[in-house]
Design a protein around this motif. Structure first.
Motif, short mmCIF file in Angstrom:
data_model
loop_
_atom_site.label_atom_id
_atom_site.label_comp_id
_atom_site.label_asym_id
_atom_site.label_seq_id
_atom_site.Cartn_x
_atom_site.Cartn_y
_atom_site.Cartn_z
N ASP A 210 0.81 -1.23 0.00
CA ASP A 210 0.00 0.00 0.00
C ASP A 210 0.84 1.28 0.00
OD1 ASP A 210 -3.11 -1.00 0.90
OD2 ASP A 210 -1.43 -2.35 1.15
N LEU A 211 2.02 1.23 0.60
CA LEU A 211 2.91 2.40 0.58
C LEU A 211 4.10 2.18 -0.34
CD1 LEU A 211 2.89 3.33 4.40
CD2 LEU A 211 1.72 4.52 2.55
N GLY A 212 4.02 1.16 -1.16
CA GLY A 212 5.14 0.87 -2.08
C GLY A 212 6.36 0.32 -1.36
N LEU A 213 6.16 -0.23 -0.14
CA LEU A 213 7.31 -0.67 0.66
C LEU A 213 7.38 -2.19 0.81
CD1 LEU A 213 7.10 2.03 3.50
CD2 LEU A 213 8.84 1.85 1.72
N ALA A 214 6.52 -2.92 0.10
CA ALA A 214 6.42 -4.35 0.35
C ALA A 214 7.74 -5.10 0.21
CB ALA A 214 5.37 -4.96 -0.56
N THR A 215 8.48 -4.82 -0.86
CA THR A 215 9.73 -5.55 -1.06
C THR A 215 10.75 -5.13 -0.01
OG1 THR A 215 9.31 -5.90 -3.40
CG2 THR A 215 11.62 -5.94 -2.71
N ALA A 216 10.85 -3.84 0.24
CA ALA A 216 11.80 -3.35 1.26
C ALA A 216 11.45 -3.93 2.62
CB ALA A 216 11.77 -1.83 1.30
N ASN A 217 10.16 -3.97 2.97
CA ASN A 217 9.75 -4.51 4.27
C ASN A 217 10.07 -6.00 4.39
OD1 ASN A 217 8.85 -2.07 5.21
ND2 ASN A 217 6.73 -2.39 4.53
N ALA A 218 9.87 -6.73 3.28
CA ALA A 218 10.13 -8.18 3.31
C ALA A 218 11.63 -8.43 3.52
CB ALA A 218 9.66 -8.82 2.01
N LEU A 219 12.46 -7.67 2.81
CA LEU A 219 13.92 -7.87 2.95
C LEU A 219 14.38 -7.45 4.35
CD1 LEU A 219 14.98 -6.70 -0.60
CD2 LEU A 219 15.12 -9.03 0.30
N ALA A 220 13.76 -6.41 4.88
CA ALA A 220 14.11 -5.98 6.24
C ALA A 220 13.72 -7.07 7.25
CB ALA A 220 13.41 -4.67 6.57
N ALA A 221 12.58 -7.71 7.00
CA ALA A 221 12.15 -8.79 7.90
C ALA A 221 13.16 -9.93 7.89
CB ALA A 221 10.77 -9.30 7.48
N VAL A 222 13.76 -10.19 6.73
CA VAL A 222 14.79 -11.23 6.65
C VAL A 222 15.99 -10.81 7.49
CG1 VAL A 222 16.39 -12.44 5.10
CG2 VAL A 222 14.02 -12.06 4.40
N GLU A 223 16.32 -9.55 7.40
CA GLU A 223 17.40 -9.00 8.24
C GLU A 223 17.09 -9.25 9.72
OE1 GLU A 223 19.91 -6.41 6.94
OE2 GLU A 223 20.81 -7.01 8.84
N GLY A 224 15.81 -9.14 10.06
CA GLY A 224 15.38 -9.35 11.45
C GLY A 224 15.30 -10.81 11.85
N GLY A 225 15.41 -11.72 10.88
CA GLY A 225 15.41 -13.14 11.24
C GLY A 225 14.37 -13.99 10.52
N ALA A 226 13.50 -13.38 9.71
CA ALA A 226 12.52 -14.17 8.96
C ALA A 226 13.25 -15.03 7.94
CB ALA A 226 11.53 -13.24 8.26
N ARG A 227 12.78 -16.24 7.73
CA ARG A 227 13.42 -17.11 6.74
C ARG A 227 12.43 -17.65 5.72
NH1 ARG A 227 16.88 -14.65 7.93
NH2 ARG A 227 18.95 -15.15 8.75
N GLN A 228 11.29 -16.99 5.63
CA GLN A 228 10.33 -17.31 4.56
C GLN A 228 9.73 -15.99 4.10
OE1 GLN A 228 7.37 -20.60 4.91
NE2 GLN A 228 5.84 -19.03 4.51
N ILE A 229 9.82 -15.75 2.78
CA ILE A 229 9.20 -14.54 2.22
C ILE A 229 7.97 -14.96 1.44
CG2 ILE A 229 9.47 -12.64 0.59
CD1 ILE A 229 12.43 -12.57 1.18
N GLU A 230 6.86 -14.31 1.75
CA GLU A 230 5.64 -14.58 0.99
C GLU A 230 5.54 -13.52 -0.10
OE1 GLU A 230 3.55 -16.99 4.49
OE2 GLU A 230 2.30 -15.78 3.18
N CYS A 231 5.28 -13.97 -1.31
CA CYS A 231 5.32 -13.04 -2.43
C CYS A 231 4.50 -13.57 -3.60
CB CYS A 231 6.78 -12.84 -2.87
SG CYS A 231 7.69 -14.38 -3.05
N THR A 232 4.38 -12.74 -4.60
CA THR A 232 3.63 -13.14 -5.79
C THR A 232 4.41 -12.71 -7.04
OG1 THR A 232 2.46 -11.04 -5.84
CG2 THR A 232 1.33 -12.84 -4.73
N ILE A 233 4.12 -13.37 -8.13
CA ILE A 233 4.73 -12.96 -9.41
C ILE A 233 4.14 -11.61 -9.82
CG2 ILE A 233 4.99 -13.57 -11.86
CD1 ILE A 233 6.49 -15.51 -10.02
N ASN A 234 4.98 -10.72 -10.24
CA ASN A 234 4.59 -9.36 -10.65
C ASN A 234 3.99 -8.55 -9.51
OD1 ASN A 234 5.35 -10.16 -13.20
ND2 ASN A 234 3.28 -10.44 -13.97
N GLY A 235 4.11 -9.06 -8.27
CA GLY A 235 3.56 -8.33 -7.12
C GLY A 235 2.04 -8.29 -7.12
N LEU A 236 1.43 -9.24 -7.83
CA LEU A 236 -0.03 -9.30 -7.87
C LEU A 236 -0.58 -9.43 -6.45
CD1 LEU A 236 -1.49 -9.44 -10.63
CD2 LEU A 236 -1.72 -11.89 -10.30
N GLY A 237 -1.77 -8.97 -6.21
CA GLY A 237 -2.36 -9.15 -4.88
C GLY A 237 -3.37 -8.09 -4.55
N GLU A 238 -4.03 -8.28 -3.41
CA GLU A 238 -5.05 -7.34 -2.95
C GLU A 238 -4.56 -5.90 -3.06
OE1 GLU A 238 -8.05 -7.83 -1.60
OE2 GLU A 238 -8.13 -9.82 -0.71
#
Ligand code: KIV
Ligand code: ZN
Length: 524
Positions: A210-238
């Motif tokens: 919604d704020l254009g931060l989805a990819t940055a937030n996901a990568l930051a979450a990995v930095e924080g310790g997440a080891r699974q990224i949920e994503c879609t092709i072409n960023g499709l989604g709600e």
């Protein structure tokens, strides 16, 4: 579980077929879903969320068949926090070699208000539903929907309950795309540090854009310790969509120096699946979209094209081949320079000298001023329309056409015929007919029009139309071609071009050559 997962490996959980398909208007057919699932599996996606089995009979069938056909990936279905959903989901993923149930409930104050559950009632519901799911399959993912707007203490409490009830993956959704990178990293880090049992499970991140931060937030979450990224092709989604698979995967690959995590995705499959998803979902990919946009590996300005021709790394941080493209594109436009035009001509098989290049460059710039993008076919058309032009008997100097509803079309042409300036106005059934009649007034002839064909050879409403005209006169056949963004201009030029060739043919046929005088209508 984290213990079983290599420390630096990030699992890719693709939800194109579930969250992606929830984009308004992005419905896919059963066969299309099977095709996309096959491509995801082939490219190395770890977990495919294939659908929401309780949502419809179609979703159930798609998840079941994808489960049955799956080769490598875990096949996951979504279920709300009730036994009926979970049972249906378990049934759908049953035939997968590696089945997963993903169950969720909204835990933020706003979402708790909808089922009207107290905090305690919701905690109990989470315990019961996760336990139930875990009794059906070994691999259970649980999500506190709207986690990023859930009270910290409550979030920790429900995650602990889900882990104790048997969840193996805890997904932290930023359902409304509200978080920001620093907060995203911090949230995951603190949850892993705080929640008892957190080190026994995999933490996942699910970010909306919604704020254009989805990819940055996901990568930051990995930095924080997440080891699974949920994503879609072409960023499709709600709404504004989800984290785009291609973006996170390529970011991890290109900037492995500062983000030392890896995925098992075969990135060379990215472009193909992106195009297929765009086609089947009916969602075009924006031209400037990172990685998969039409312009992601295209360079138009003269400085950039010149740099690219000398060293690709000047303006590219990844190779187009890495995402499955055959190469960089140097689309020609009004900012392009001579070096790029020469390179394009060489690629198209034209060897031109400096003088010829100068001349073509002028005509190319004229075209580029009229058109946003000049395609290969435009260049070919440009080269063809320039052939023989100087020696032509008949030349079009200018033309004006009036056409529209309410009345015949009228064309006024000015031509130079063997050095003489002439003009004529004619009416016709449509602008092309009027233009051809005006040509015939200026240069009467008995040539019979055998073929008139228009091809829009390039994309867009400013496409260059190439027009072909074939004329026959006393057994002689001549074809003329011309390209222009104005179809009527291209038509008149193609007609004149064919007449010029006919005149040449007349001269070449020897004995039977047509020696009739050419009669001109004088310009007034
Ligand atoms: O965005 C979201 O919260 C979701 C959940 C179902 C995980 O898609
Ligand atoms: Zn979502």
């Amino acid at each position: 579980m984290t213990t079983a997962l290599e420390k630096d490996r990030v699992l890719i959980f693709d939800t194109t077929l579930r969250d992606g398909e929830q984009s308004p208007g992005a419905t896919m057919t059963h066969d299309e879903k099977l095709e996309i699932a096959g491509l995801l599996d082939e490219m190395g996606v770890d977990i495919i969320e294939a659908g929401f089995p309780i949502a419809s009979e179609g979703d159930f069938k798609a998840v079941s068949e994808i489960a049955e056909r799956s080769n490598n990936a875990v096949i996951c279905g979504l279920a709300r926090a009730n036994f009926k959903d979970i049972d249906r989901c378990a049934e759908a993923v049953r035939k997968a070699a590696k089945p997963r149930i993903h169950t969720f409930i909204g835990t933020s104050p706003l979402h708790r208000a909808i089922p009207n559950l107290t905090m305690d009632e919701m905690a109990e519901r989470i315990h019961d539903t996760v336990t139930h799911a875990r009794n059906l399959v070994d691999d259970v993912q649980w999500s506190p929907m709207d986690a990023t707007r859930t009270e910290w203490d409550y979030l920790c409490r429900v995650i602990e309950i889900a882990i104790k009830a048997g969840a193996t993956t805890i997904n932290i959704p930023d359902t409304v795309g509200y978080t920001a990178p620093l907060e995203s990293a911090d949230l995951i880090r603190r949850l892993i540090e705080t929640v008892p049992g957190a080190d026994e499970v995999i933490f996942a991140t699910h970010c909306h854009n919604d704020l254009g931060l989805a990819t940055a937030n996901a990568l930051a979450a990995v930095e924080g310790g997440a080891r699974q990224i949920e994503c879609t092709i072409n960023g499709l989604g709600e709404r504004a969509g989800n984290t785009a698979l291609e973006e996170v995967v390529m970011a991890l690959k290109v900037r492995n120096d500062i983000m030392p995590w890896h995925t098992q995705i075969d990135t060379t499959k990215i472009m193909h699946i992106s195009r297929r998803v765009s086609t089947v979902s009916g969602f075009p990919v924006q031209f400037n979209k990172a990685i998969v946009g039409k312009n992601a590996f295209a360079h138009e300005s003269g400085i950039h094209q010149d740099g690219m021709l000398k060293n690709k790394e000047t303006f590219e941080i990844m190779r187009p081949e890495d995402v499955g493209l055959s190469g960089t594109s140097l689309p020609l436009g009004k900012h392009s320079g001579r070096a790029a035009l020469r390179d394009k001509l060489n690629n198209l098989g034209y060897e031109v000298g400096d003088n010829q290049l100068k001349d073509i460059f002028v005509r190319f710039k004229e075209l580029a001023d009229r058109k946003k993008e000049v395609f290969d076919d435009d260049i070919i058309a440009l080269m063809r329309s320039g052939e023989d032009a100087e020696n032509d008997h008949l030349q079009l100097v200018s033309m004006k056409v009036i056409c529209g509803t309410g009345g015949p079309a009228e064309a006024t042409l000015e031509m130079e015929i063997d050095g003489k300036d002439l003009s004529a106005t004619a009416q016709g059934d449509g602008p092309v007919d009027a233009a051809f009649k005006a040509v015939r007034e200026l240069y009467p002839n008995s040539a019979h029009l055998q073929l008139y064909q228009v091809h829009a050879v390039t994309e867009g409403t400013d496409a260059q139309a190439t027009v072909s005209v074939r004329l026959e006169e006393d057994g002689n056949i001549a074809t003329g071609q011309s390209a222009n963004t104005d179809t009527v201009v291209a038509s008149a030029k193609a007609y004149i071009n064919a007449l010029n060739r006919l005149i040449v043919r007349r001269g070449k046929v020897g004995e039977g050559a047509d020696t009739r005088e050419i009669s001109y209508k004088d310009a007034t």
